[in-house]
Design a protein around this motif. Sequence first.
Motif, PDB file in Angstrom:
ATOM      1  N   ALA A 122       0.752  -1.247  -0.096  1.00  0.00           N
ATOM      2  CA  ALA A 122       0.091   0.007   0.047  1.00  0.00           C
ATOM      3  C   ALA A 122       0.712   1.205  -0.157  1.00  0.00           C
ATOM      4  CB  ALA A 122      -1.040  -0.016   1.286  1.00  0.00           C
ATOM      5  N   VAL A 123       2.140   1.258   0.606  1.00  0.00           N
ATOM      6  CA  VAL A 123       2.664   2.318   0.725  1.00  0.00           C
ATOM      7  C   VAL A 123       3.485   2.568  -0.531  1.00  0.00           C
ATOM      8  CG1 VAL A 123       4.998   3.423   1.908  1.00  0.00           C
ATOM      9  CG2 VAL A 123       3.265   2.222   3.342  1.00  0.00           C
ATOM     10  N   LEU A 124       4.049   1.576  -1.128  1.00  0.00           N
ATOM     11  CA  LEU A 124       4.713   1.703  -2.413  1.00  0.00           C
ATOM     12  C   LEU A 124       3.949   1.948  -3.701  1.00  0.00           C
ATOM     13  CD1 LEU A 124       7.276  -1.590  -2.167  1.00  0.00           C
ATOM     14  CD2 LEU A 124       7.771   1.082  -1.660  1.00  0.00           C
ATOM     15  N   ALA A 125       2.367   1.746  -3.313  1.00  0.00           N
ATOM     16  CA  ALA A 125       1.420   2.212  -4.726  1.00  0.00           C
ATOM     17  C   ALA A 125       1.759   3.508  -4.806  1.00  0.00           C
ATOM     18  CB  ALA A 125       0.194   1.579  -4.181  1.00  0.00           C
ATOM     19  N   ASP A 126       2.097   4.554  -4.161  1.00  0.00           N
ATOM     20  CA  ASP A 126       2.185   5.906  -4.444  1.00  0.00           C
ATOM     21  C   ASP A 126       3.823   6.189  -4.409  1.00  0.00           C
ATOM     22  OD1 ASP A 126       1.728   8.618  -4.534  1.00  0.00           O
ATOM     23  OD2 ASP A 126       1.422   8.811  -2.481  1.00  0.00           O
ATOM     24  N   PRO A 127       4.326   6.551  -5.506  1.00  0.00           N
ATOM     25  CA  PRO A 127       5.771   6.840  -5.491  1.00  0.00           C
ATOM     26  C   PRO A 127       6.096   7.988  -4.802  1.00  0.00           C
ATOM     27  CG  PRO A 127       4.890   6.293  -7.581  1.00  0.00           C
ATOM     28  CD  PRO A 127       3.852   6.588  -6.987  1.00  0.00           C
ATOM     29  N   SER A 128       7.504   7.792  -4.099  1.00  0.00           N
ATOM     30  CA  SER A 128       7.946   8.987  -3.555  1.00  0.00           C
ATOM     31  C   SER A 128       8.761   9.818  -4.625  1.00  0.00           C
ATOM     32  CB  SER A 128       8.877   8.509  -2.378  1.00  0.00           C
ATOM     33  OG  SER A 128       9.764   9.620  -1.798  1.00  0.00           O
ATOM     34  N   GLU A 129       9.175  10.987  -4.077  1.00  0.00           N
ATOM     35  CA  GLU A 129       9.500  12.122  -5.112  1.00  0.00           C
ATOM     36  C   GLU A 129      11.024  11.703  -5.493  1.00  0.00           C
ATOM     37  OE1 GLU A 129      11.716  16.303  -4.947  1.00  0.00           O
ATOM     38  OE2 GLU A 129      10.429  15.906  -3.013  1.00  0.00           O
ATOM     39  N   ARG A 130      11.743  11.116  -4.689  1.00  0.00           N
ATOM     40  CA  ARG A 130      13.057  10.452  -5.292  1.00  0.00           C
ATOM     41  C   ARG A 130      13.496   9.171  -5.147  1.00  0.00           C
ATOM     42  NH1 ARG A 130      17.188  14.776  -2.671  1.00  0.00           N
ATOM     43  NH2 ARG A 130      18.528  14.132  -4.264  1.00  0.00           N
ATOM     44  N   GLY A 131      12.359   8.412  -4.682  1.00  0.00           N
ATOM     45  CA  GLY A 131      12.405   7.084  -4.576  1.00  0.00           C
ATOM     46  C   GLY A 131      12.231   6.712  -2.971  1.00  0.00           C
ATOM     47  N   THR A 132      12.273   5.397  -3.065  1.00  0.00           N
ATOM     48  CA  THR A 132      12.164   4.650  -1.462  1.00  0.00           C
ATOM     49  C   THR A 132      13.424   3.748  -1.222  1.00  0.00           C
ATOM     50  OG1 THR A 132       9.944   4.387  -1.838  1.00  0.00           O
ATOM     51  CG2 THR A 132      10.897   2.848  -0.153  1.00  0.00           C
ATOM     52  N   ILE A 133      13.909   4.015   0.040  1.00  0.00           N
ATOM     53  CA  ILE A 133      14.970   3.283   0.669  1.00  0.00           C
ATOM     54  C   ILE A 133      14.593   2.271   1.668  1.00  0.00           C
ATOM     55  CG2 ILE A 133      17.257   3.256   1.901  1.00  0.00           C
ATOM     56  CD1 ILE A 133      17.322   6.094   0.840  1.00  0.00           C
TER      57      ILE A 133
ATOM     58  N   GLU B 271      11.210 -14.094  -1.606  1.00  0.00           N
ATOM     59  CA  GLU B 271      10.411 -13.895  -2.352  1.00  0.00           C
ATOM     60  C   GLU B 271       9.112 -13.180  -2.464  1.00  0.00           C
ATOM     61  OE1 GLU B 271      11.268 -16.984  -1.191  1.00  0.00           O
ATOM     62  OE2 GLU B 271      12.903 -17.815  -2.441  1.00  0.00           O
ATOM     63  N   ALA B 272       8.443 -13.336  -1.289  1.00  0.00           N
ATOM     64  CA  ALA B 272       7.522 -12.461  -0.908  1.00  0.00           C
ATOM     65  C   ALA B 272       7.753 -11.147  -0.866  1.00  0.00           C
ATOM     66  CB  ALA B 272       6.741 -12.913   0.488  1.00  0.00           C
ATOM     67  N   LEU B 273       8.725 -10.772  -0.355  1.00  0.00           N
ATOM     68  CA  LEU B 273       9.192  -9.084  -0.381  1.00  0.00           C
ATOM     69  C   LEU B 273       9.530  -8.676  -1.848  1.00  0.00           C
ATOM     70  CD1 LEU B 273      10.122  -6.988   0.858  1.00  0.00           C
ATOM     71  CD2 LEU B 273      12.461  -7.735   1.267  1.00  0.00           C
ATOM     72  N   LEU B 274      10.397  -9.667  -2.448  1.00  0.00           N
ATOM     73  CA  LEU B 274      10.650  -9.260  -3.833  1.00  0.00           C
ATOM     74  C   LEU B 274       9.526  -8.858  -4.734  1.00  0.00           C
ATOM     75  CD1 LEU B 274      14.030 -11.217  -4.318  1.00  0.00           C
ATOM     76  CD2 LEU B 274      13.607  -8.639  -3.858  1.00  0.00           C
ATOM     77  N   ALA B 275       8.277  -9.769  -4.398  1.00  0.00           N
ATOM     78  CA  ALA B 275       7.061  -9.700  -5.508  1.00  0.00           C
ATOM     79  C   ALA B 275       6.579  -8.274  -5.132  1.00  0.00           C
ATOM     80  CB  ALA B 275       6.090 -10.911  -5.139  1.00  0.00           C
ATOM     81  N   VAL B 276       6.624  -7.770  -4.003  1.00  0.00           N
ATOM     82  CA  VAL B 276       5.952  -6.763  -3.393  1.00  0.00           C
ATOM     83  C   VAL B 276       6.778  -5.435  -4.062  1.00  0.00           C
ATOM     84  CG1 VAL B 276       5.404  -4.955  -1.582  1.00  0.00           C
ATOM     85  CG2 VAL B 276       4.882  -7.489  -1.327  1.00  0.00           C
ATOM     86  N   LEU B 277       8.083  -5.571  -4.217  1.00  0.00           N
ATOM     87  CA  LEU B 277       8.919  -4.579  -4.555  1.00  0.00           C
ATOM     88  C   LEU B 277       9.057  -4.388  -6.253  1.00  0.00           C
ATOM     89  CD1 LEU B 277      11.895  -4.947  -2.302  1.00  0.00           C
ATOM     90  CD2 LEU B 277      10.092  -3.507  -1.946  1.00  0.00           C
ATOM     91  N   ALA B 278       8.542  -5.289  -7.058  1.00  0.00           N
ATOM     92  CA  ALA B 278       8.555  -5.602  -8.327  1.00  0.00           C
ATOM     93  C   ALA B 278       7.903  -4.404  -8.956  1.00  0.00           C
ATOM     94  CB  ALA B 278       8.211  -6.714  -8.989  1.00  0.00           C
ATOM     95  N   GLY B 279       8.578  -3.490  -9.583  1.00  0.00           N
ATOM     96  CA  GLY B 279       7.808  -2.372 -10.411  1.00  0.00           C
ATOM     97  C   GLY B 279       7.721  -1.146  -9.529  1.00  0.00           C
ATOM     98  N   SER B 280       8.225  -1.295  -8.321  1.00  0.00           N
ATOM     99  CA  SER B 280       7.985  -0.119  -7.319  1.00  0.00           C
ATOM    100  C   SER B 280       8.996   0.942  -7.553  1.00  0.00           C
ATOM    101  CB  SER B 280       8.074  -0.556  -5.885  1.00  0.00           C
ATOM    102  OG  SER B 280       9.392  -0.957  -5.472  1.00  0.00           O
TER     103      SER B 280
END
Length: 271
Positions: free
Chosen positions: A138-149, A173-182
Amino acid sequence: MSRDTGRFTVLHLSDVHATESGLLYGAVDGLGRMARVGDYARAAGITPEVVVVTGDLAQRGEPGAYPAVAEACRRLGEAVGAPVLTVLGNHDDPAAARVLPGHADGHSGERTVDGFRIVRLDTSTGALDAQQLDWLAAVLADPSERGTILALHHAPIGSPMPALSRQGLANPEALLAVLAGSDTCAILAGHFHHALTASVQGIPVFVAPSLAYHQVMDAGPHAVAGHDSPMFSLVQFTETGVSSSAIALQTPEPLFTRPISPIPEKANHVS
C-alpha cells in the motif's frame, strides 16, 4: 544538504548489540561505538541526511539496554544533525524496544527525508508476515519524489560464508514480489556482521558491517567467529547512481599523510 551537494548521504549502522551492563565479550561497548561514529562523521566533514541502524540493537534482547540505546540514538542525531531511524533484528525484544523513538506504536513505518522515503520493516522473527507485506504494498503504490529506501535487518539474500548462506530473510520471494515495479532504489540490511553489496531484481542491496564485531571470513564452513573490528557504512545517492563504502572505526597508524591541494577551477576561454 543533498539538494546543494547533489548527494543524499546515509550513515548506515548495524548490529550494535548493546548490553544492560558490562561489555559484550568483555571488550565491546556498542553504545560507545555509536558515539564514535558521530565523532568520525564530524571529523571527516560528513553531513548525512539520515542515520539508519539496521537491527540487533541490544544483545539477546536485554530489556534494560533499550533506554540507553534510545539515548545513544538521540545523541548521535544531535552530533550529526540528522534523524536516526532504527529497525529490529532477531536479537531484539519487540516489547522492550517500544521505548525507542518511532517504535511506540509499532516497529515498521515510513519517513520522508529530502524527497527520499525511508521505509522501516520488522524482521525480528526472521521473516515478514502478510500484514507487513500488505502494508508495504500500500505504501509503495504511491511513488515518492526521489525513490524509496527500504531498511530491514535480514537481507533478501544469503551471505557468501557457508555458515551464513541461509541466514538471510526467510521469505525473500514474498518481499521481492511486492517490490517489483516499485520506486525502491536501495535495500539496507545487516545481520551478517560483514559488508555485502548485491543486486536483486535490479535493486541494490547493501548489508552493513557490524559495530560489535566483524566476521572472521575464513572461520570454516561449520563455524562463525568474530574479531574486534567495528565498522559502519556510508551510503550515498546521486543523480547517476548509489554507492556504499565500509568504514572502520579503528585508527591504525598511517603509512603516510600528505595534504591535498584544491583542484584549480578551469579557466574560461573565449574563442
